[in-house]
Design an enzyme around this catalytic site. Structure first.
Site, short mmCIF file in Angstrom:
data_model
loop_
_atom_site.label_atom_id
_atom_site.label_comp_id
_atom_site.label_asym_id
_atom_site.label_seq_id
_atom_site.Cartn_x
_atom_site.Cartn_y
_atom_site.Cartn_z
N ARG A 1 0.81 -1.23 0.00
CA ARG A 1 0.00 0.00 0.00
C ARG A 1 0.85 1.28 0.00
O ARG A 1 0.33 2.37 -0.21
CB ARG A 1 -0.95 0.00 1.20
CG ARG A 1 -2.24 -0.74 0.91
CD ARG A 1 -3.11 -0.82 2.13
NE ARG A 1 -2.59 -1.76 3.11
CZ ARG A 1 -2.99 -1.82 4.38
NH1 ARG A 1 -3.90 -0.98 4.82
NH2 ARG A 1 -2.48 -2.72 5.20
N GLU B 1 -9.71 -10.61 16.41
CA GLU B 1 -9.26 -9.80 15.28
C GLU B 1 -10.47 -9.17 14.59
O GLU B 1 -11.55 -9.78 14.56
CB GLU B 1 -8.47 -10.66 14.29
CG GLU B 1 -7.09 -11.07 14.79
CD GLU B 1 -6.20 -9.89 15.12
OE1 GLU B 1 -6.20 -8.89 14.37
OE2 GLU B 1 -5.51 -9.94 16.15
C1 UD1 Z 1 -1.92 -6.97 13.98
C2 UD1 Z 1 -2.60 -7.76 15.10
C3 UD1 Z 1 -3.70 -6.90 15.71
C4 UD1 Z 1 -3.13 -5.59 16.21
C5 UD1 Z 1 -2.38 -4.88 15.07
C6 UD1 Z 1 -1.66 -3.69 15.62
C7 UD1 Z 1 -2.42 -10.13 14.59
C8 UD1 Z 1 -3.12 -11.33 14.08
N1 UD1 Z 1 -3.11 -8.99 14.59
O1 UD1 Z 1 -2.88 -6.81 12.96
O2 UD1 Z 1 -4.30 -7.58 16.78
O3 UD1 Z 1 -4.15 -4.77 16.72
O4 UD1 Z 1 -1.42 -5.76 14.49
O5 UD1 Z 1 -1.05 -2.98 14.58
O6 UD1 Z 1 -1.28 -10.22 15.00
N2 UD1 Z 1 4.09 -9.66 9.72
C9 UD1 Z 1 5.05 -10.55 9.37
N3 UD1 Z 1 4.69 -11.75 8.85
C10 UD1 Z 1 3.40 -12.12 8.68
C11 UD1 Z 1 2.40 -11.19 9.06
C12 UD1 Z 1 2.77 -9.97 9.56
O7 UD1 Z 1 6.25 -10.27 9.51
O8 UD1 Z 1 3.15 -13.22 8.22
C13 UD1 Z 1 4.48 -8.35 10.28
C14 UD1 Z 1 4.13 -7.20 9.34
O9 UD1 Z 1 5.23 -6.88 8.53
C15 UD1 Z 1 3.82 -6.07 10.32
C16 UD1 Z 1 3.29 -6.80 11.54
O10 UD1 Z 1 3.74 -8.13 11.45
O11 UD1 Z 1 4.97 -5.36 10.70
C17 UD1 Z 1 1.77 -6.75 11.68
O12 UD1 Z 1 1.18 -7.35 10.56
P1 UD1 Z 1 -0.18 -6.82 9.96
O13 UD1 Z 1 -0.56 -7.67 8.84
O14 UD1 Z 1 -0.09 -5.35 9.72
O15 UD1 Z 1 -1.17 -7.11 11.17
P2 UD1 Z 1 -2.54 -6.40 11.43
O16 UD1 Z 1 -3.57 -7.00 10.57
O17 UD1 Z 1 -2.38 -4.95 11.35
#
Ligand code: UD1
Ligand code: MG
Length: 453
Positions: free
Chosen positions: A18, A161
């Site tokens: 994004r 979530e």
């Molecule tokens: C996540 C949380 C949510 C919280 C929010 C806060 C989970 C399931 N949800 O949601 O409860 O309120 O963050 O911002 O954890 N990432 C990885 N590998 C993956 C997935 C994510 O490294 O497979 C990293 C992303 O780069 C990012 C972070 O983890 O830095 C959060 O991932 P994102 O997909 O943004 O989670 P949210 O849906 O925002």
């Protein structure tokens, strides 16, 4: 292993689509510093025993950047992006056997402070012996965040979530802010139990709360600010985070003895060093690597980057200081003056329309309006050496490499291509010619022509 030791895992495997950028998301800068570095700066303040950054495949640029940071993190690669718990598992090998406290945070949430991280870790020491500790915040709109679900007695039961929220669930409005800590003993065991039975078919780190609860283990909640939890997913978020970071930097500058007529128009870098009794007028931009000593005035609309400004200097309005500009003391650099890789000794004045690049200007020297050091011939850069107490007239071109001795005078409009001896006068302009009555004769003849028409 000392149980008080901390191991930090920074999640940054996200693609950042994004952002619509060729640059990986966590390398985008806030106040001039890459988001990932800002996060690692705070991590470093915790003195972690171990640190790992989780990246996706093909993120070599980020890996190189991260390993160059002073905290020297290990890099773990998450081959498939299957959720936040999956990402933490990917770091297990890089971390190695570790039963101290585990602290998890995101690489795209750069406003979180070390003090807050410490509070999250410290909550594990509470009397109730919580197994997990979570940073919470209460945004106006819980929107896309995971929300805590509490029992009537206040016990934390689980996180739901946003995508899995159904009408029968009554969430607390407290959201998870992306920072959590776990007691090393139970953390890895719980992590291994996380499944992907949810709408997104992802391994949610947030499932740990329910897994702990089912085993009679507590989750502690640590309240933080909405600002600190602000993550960056888009350029809009980046601008929001930049605003908050600027606010912090401005507040610190004001607290340190800097006057700003309108702080909201002054832009600072993460490493801007400001002394006391500095006056900054509106619309001033500080790039990286700037140091400003005490009693300096920076007038409106100046752009300063990589410069070292000594005590008592007066800069601007409309001045541009570029990397390597060193103004020793009581130097005046005025409007439309650019200084690059040049030392201006004590009391030098260059007040109007001048370029000083690759030069040294001795103390007490006056540089006239429109003076240019011609430092570049299209191939190489050359040095100009100007002594002390030199007077350079207006509109002088100093063709480098060239030297002007102490106390010399350069006549206005000169193009100086040869060294000038100390105390000499150098003038290169053509001699003035005067024709008596010429202007009047011209005026009269033009008037006569007009009358005829
Ligand atoms: C996540 C949380 C949510 C919280 C929010 C806060 C989970 C399931 N949800 O949601 O409860 O309120 O963050 O911002 O954890 N990432 C990885 N590998 C993956 C997935 C994510 O490294 O497979 C990293 C992303 O780069 C990012 C972070 O983890 O830095 C959060 O991932 P994102 O997909 O943004 O989670 P949210 O849906 O925002
Ligand atoms: Mg997110």
């Amino acid at each position: 292993m000392n149980r008080d030791q901390i191991c930090v895992i920074v999640l940054a495997a996200g693609m950042g689509t994004r952002m619509k950028s060729d640059l990986p998301k966590v390398l985008h800068r806030v106040a001039g510093r890459a988001m990932l570095d800002l996060v690692l700066d705070e991590v470093k303040r915790l003195k972690p025993a171990r640190c790992a950054v989780v990246l996706g495949p093909d993120m070599d640029e980020v890996a190189q950047h991260a390993t160059a940071h002073a905290v020297q993190p290990k890099i773990a690669i998450q081959k498939e992006r299957l959720g936040t718990a999956h990402a933490v598992r990917a770091a297990e090998k890089a971390i190695g056997k570790f039963d101290g406290t585990v602290l998890i945070l995101y690489g795209d949430t750069p406003l979180v402070k070390a003090e807050t991280l410490k509070r999250v870790v410290a909550a594990l020491k509470k009397k109730s012996k919580p197994a997990l500790s979570w940073l919470t915040f209460a945004p106006e709109d819980p929107g896309a965040y995971g929300q805590f679900v509490l029992r009537a007695d206040g016990t934390v039961e689980r996180i739901v979530e946003a995508k899995d929220l159904t009408p029968d669930i009554d969430p607390s409005g407290q959201c998870w802010g992306g920072v959590m800590a776990g007691d090393g003993k139970s953390f890895w065991q719980l992590l291994a139990k996380v499944g992907r039975n949810n709408k997104q078919r992802e391994y949610y780190l947030t499932e740990l709360v329910a897994l702990a609860y089912a085993r009679g283990l507590d989750s502690a909640l640590v309240e933080g600010s909405v600002e600190e939890a602000q993550g960056v997913n888009s350029r809009f978020d980046l601008a929001v985070v930049e605003q908050e970071m600027q606010h912090r930097l401005r507040m610190a500058a004001l607290a340190g003895g800097v006057t700003m007529i309108d702080p909201t128009t002054v832009f600072l870098s993460w490493d801007t060093k400001l002394g006391r009794d500095i006056h900054i007028e509106p619309n001033v931009f500080f790039g990286a690597g700037v140091t400003v000593a005490d009693h300096v005035t920076i007038k409106a609309n100046s752009h300063i980057d990589g410069a070292d400004i000594g005590p008592g200097c007066i800069i601007g309005p409309f001045a541009r200081l570029r990397p390597g500009a060193k103004l020793v003391r009581d130097v005046h650099v005025g409007n439309f003056v650019e200084v690059k890789n040049a030392v201006l000794e004590t009391g030098v004045k260059a007040n109007h329309l001048t370029y000083l690049g690759d030069a040294r200007v001795g103390s007490g020297t006056n540089v006239g309006a429109g003076t240019i050091t011609c430092n570049y011939d299209g191939y190489g850069k050359y040095h100009t050496e100007i002594g002390a107490n030199v007077f350079i007239g207006s509109d002088v071109a100093l063709v480098a490499p060239v030297k002007v001795g102490d106390g010399a005078v350069i006549g206005a409009g000169s193009v100086v291509t040869k060294d000038v001896a100390a105390d000499a006068l150098a003038v290169t302009r053509a001699e003035q010619k005067e024709i008596k009555g010429w202007a009047k004769r011209r005026r009269d003849s033009q008037a006569a022509k007009k009358k005829k028409k």
